[in-house]
Design an enzyme around this catalytic site. Structure first.
Site, PDB file in Angstrom:
ATOM      1  N   ASP A 151      46.185  46.625  37.953  1.00 49.65           N
ATOM      2  CA  ASP A 151      44.863  46.363  37.635  1.00 49.65           C
ATOM      3  C   ASP A 151      44.250  47.702  37.194  1.00 49.65           C
ATOM      4  O   ASP A 151      43.231  47.618  36.433  1.00 49.65           O
ATOM      5  CB  ASP A 151      43.886  45.877  38.826  1.00 49.65           C
ATOM      6  CG  ASP A 151      43.507  44.635  38.875  1.00 49.65           C
ATOM      7  OD1 ASP A 151      43.499  43.939  37.547  1.00 49.65           O
ATOM      8  OD2 ASP A 151      43.225  43.950  40.194  1.00 49.65           O
ATOM      9  N   GLN A 198      42.136  40.445  44.162  1.00 51.56           N
ATOM     10  CA  GLN A 198      41.053  39.737  43.285  1.00 51.56           C
ATOM     11  C   GLN A 198      39.969  40.347  43.843  1.00 51.56           C
ATOM     12  O   GLN A 198      39.516  40.043  44.935  1.00 51.56           O
ATOM     13  CB  GLN A 198      41.196  38.287  43.372  1.00 51.56           C
ATOM     14  CG  GLN A 198      40.400  37.649  42.343  1.00 51.56           C
ATOM     15  CD  GLN A 198      40.642  37.827  40.825  1.00 51.56           C
ATOM     16  OE1 GLN A 198      41.602  38.251  40.447  1.00 51.56           O
ATOM     17  NE2 GLN A 198      39.775  37.698  40.195  1.00 51.56           N
ATOM     18  N   LYS A 217      46.588  33.908  36.495  1.00 53.78           N
ATOM     19  CA  LYS A 217      47.713  35.034  36.460  1.00 53.78           C
ATOM     20  C   LYS A 217      49.001  34.807  36.929  1.00 53.78           C
ATOM     21  O   LYS A 217      50.133  34.988  36.438  1.00 53.78           O
ATOM     22  CB  LYS A 217      46.945  36.116  37.527  1.00 53.78           C
ATOM     23  CG  LYS A 217      45.982  36.718  36.677  1.00 53.78           C
ATOM     24  CD  LYS A 217      45.101  37.683  37.753  1.00 53.78           C
ATOM     25  CE  LYS A 217      43.858  38.148  37.272  1.00 53.78           C
ATOM     26  NZ  LYS A 217      42.809  38.892  38.052  1.00 53.78           N
TER      27      LYS A 217
HETATM   28  N1  GUN Z   1      37.666  40.383  39.205  1.00 58.58           N
HETATM   29  C1  GUN Z   1      37.270  39.995  38.030  1.00 58.58           C
HETATM   30  N2  GUN Z   1      37.984  40.678  37.025  1.00 58.58           N
HETATM   31  C2  GUN Z   1      38.994  41.046  37.937  1.00 58.58           C
HETATM   32  C3  GUN Z   1      40.272  41.828  37.331  1.00 58.58           C
HETATM   33  O1  GUN Z   1      40.454  42.088  36.234  1.00 58.58           O
HETATM   34  N3  GUN Z   1      41.029  42.100  38.476  1.00 58.58           N
HETATM   35  C4  GUN Z   1      40.652  41.894  39.857  1.00 58.58           C
HETATM   36  N4  GUN Z   1      41.509  42.136  40.639  1.00 58.58           N
HETATM   37  N5  GUN Z   1      39.486  41.380  40.074  1.00 58.58           N
HETATM   38  C5  GUN Z   1      38.595  40.949  39.140  1.00 58.58           C
END
Ligand code: GUN
Length: 293
Positions: free
Chosen positions: A119, A96, A52
């Site tokens: 998100d 996350q 990211k």
């Molecule tokens: N864990 C697995 N997929 C995601 C996501 O798209 N965003 C976040 N914050 N955590 C995750």
């Protein structure tokens, strides 16, 4: 059979975003800033967050990473979230997941300012998108919709089976595919671990989305000829064949299923890169106050 190249589509979209950001810069505007909160050292989460941050660089965004040890208290994490909510330099941020068991994930998500929730996990964004109001869409479902659009895959009146009912993928994707819009207007069936007729449902499906996290779950005899198969699985298993020592496995028995499909996404290089690019799109929207003014 046509392979849906999520990697190529995501590269193209990142280029489009980078162009927009250079226009913002030229106009003297602030560039979007994404922050990421990472708790602990889970290998998968480390990789996702690193990807990211890398994508932010490609798009010309600013980024920052806040790290906490696995033992961090809920109180400390909530204080960091409060600070991010108030930090005017940060346009959007993610926490996350998964979080350690002693931390209440729902409490953390609800503490995020929904206007910075890139998100799309906050109940306000989930609820607004559910009823068709402007909102930050959850990144993986948004990425899947973008792939469907870019490959011109028809959805109206189609029977879609979504395998998996997670808050991040299954539930929001099912709602989006029911919208009165394209991609949408589909008849959606959601199956999960308690469903007794997964194979029968899948055999009737025009589009199957596999999001349950079980490598190779979808077999060829579960798929009708000409179906579209979208694989959201990203199970990370040790491997001596890769540099990292790990390999990603999808939920689809790709070799056997692919010849029956009209379209199929590979793992890696399908949905994964699109999830990251959707997060970049949401960050761009957050930076320009395009959804919440
Ligand atoms: N864990 C697995 N997929 C995601 C996501 O798209 N965003 C976040 N914050 N955590 C995750």
């Amino acid at each position: 059979m046509q392979l849906i190249d999520g990697k190529a589509v995501s590269e193209q979209i990142k280029k489009e975003i980078a162009q927009e950001v250079s226009l913002m810069k030229a106009a003297g505007k602030k560039v979007p800033h994404l922050a990421a909160v990472l708790v602990g050292h889970d290998g998968g989460s480390e990789t996702y967050v690193a990807n990211k941050i890398k994508a932010c660089q490609v798009c010309g965004f600013e980024s920052s990473l806040l790290r906490f040890e696995e033992t961090v208290s809920e109180e400390t994490l909530l204080a960091a979230i409060d600070k991010l909510n108030k930090d005017q330099a940060v346009d959007g941020y993610i926490v996350q997941l998964p979080l350690p068991k002693h931390i209440d994930e729902h409490k953390i998500i609800e503490a995020i300012d929904y206007r910075k929730d890139v998100d799309g996990f906050h109940p306000i964004n989930v609820g607004r998108s559910f009823i068709g109001l402007p909102a930050f869409l959850s990144a993986t479902p948004a990425g899947i919709l973008e792939l469907i659009k870019r490959y011109d895959i028809p959805t109206a009146g189609k029977h879609v089976v979504v395998i998996g009912r997670s808050n991040i993928v299954g539930k929001p994707l099912a709602a989006l595919l029911m919208r009165k819009d394209y991609p949408g207007n589909a008849t959606v069936t959601v199956v999960h671990s308690y469903s007794s007729d997964i194979t029968e449902q899948c055999r009737k499906a025009d589009i199957i989305v596999c999001a349950l996290g079980r490598p190779g779950f979808l077999k060829a005899d579960m798929v009708k000829e000409g179906a579209v198969v979208i694989d959201v699985g990203t199970t990370r298993l040790p491997s001596d064949k890769t540099k990292s020592g790990f390999k990603l496995f999808g939920d689809v028995d790709f070799e056997a299923v692919a010849p029956k499909c009209s379209f199929i996404t590979p793992v890696p290089g399908g949905v994964g890169p699109m999830t990251i690019v959707s997060l970049m799109k949401n960050t761009l929207l957050a930076g320009s106050n395009a959804i919440y003014r």
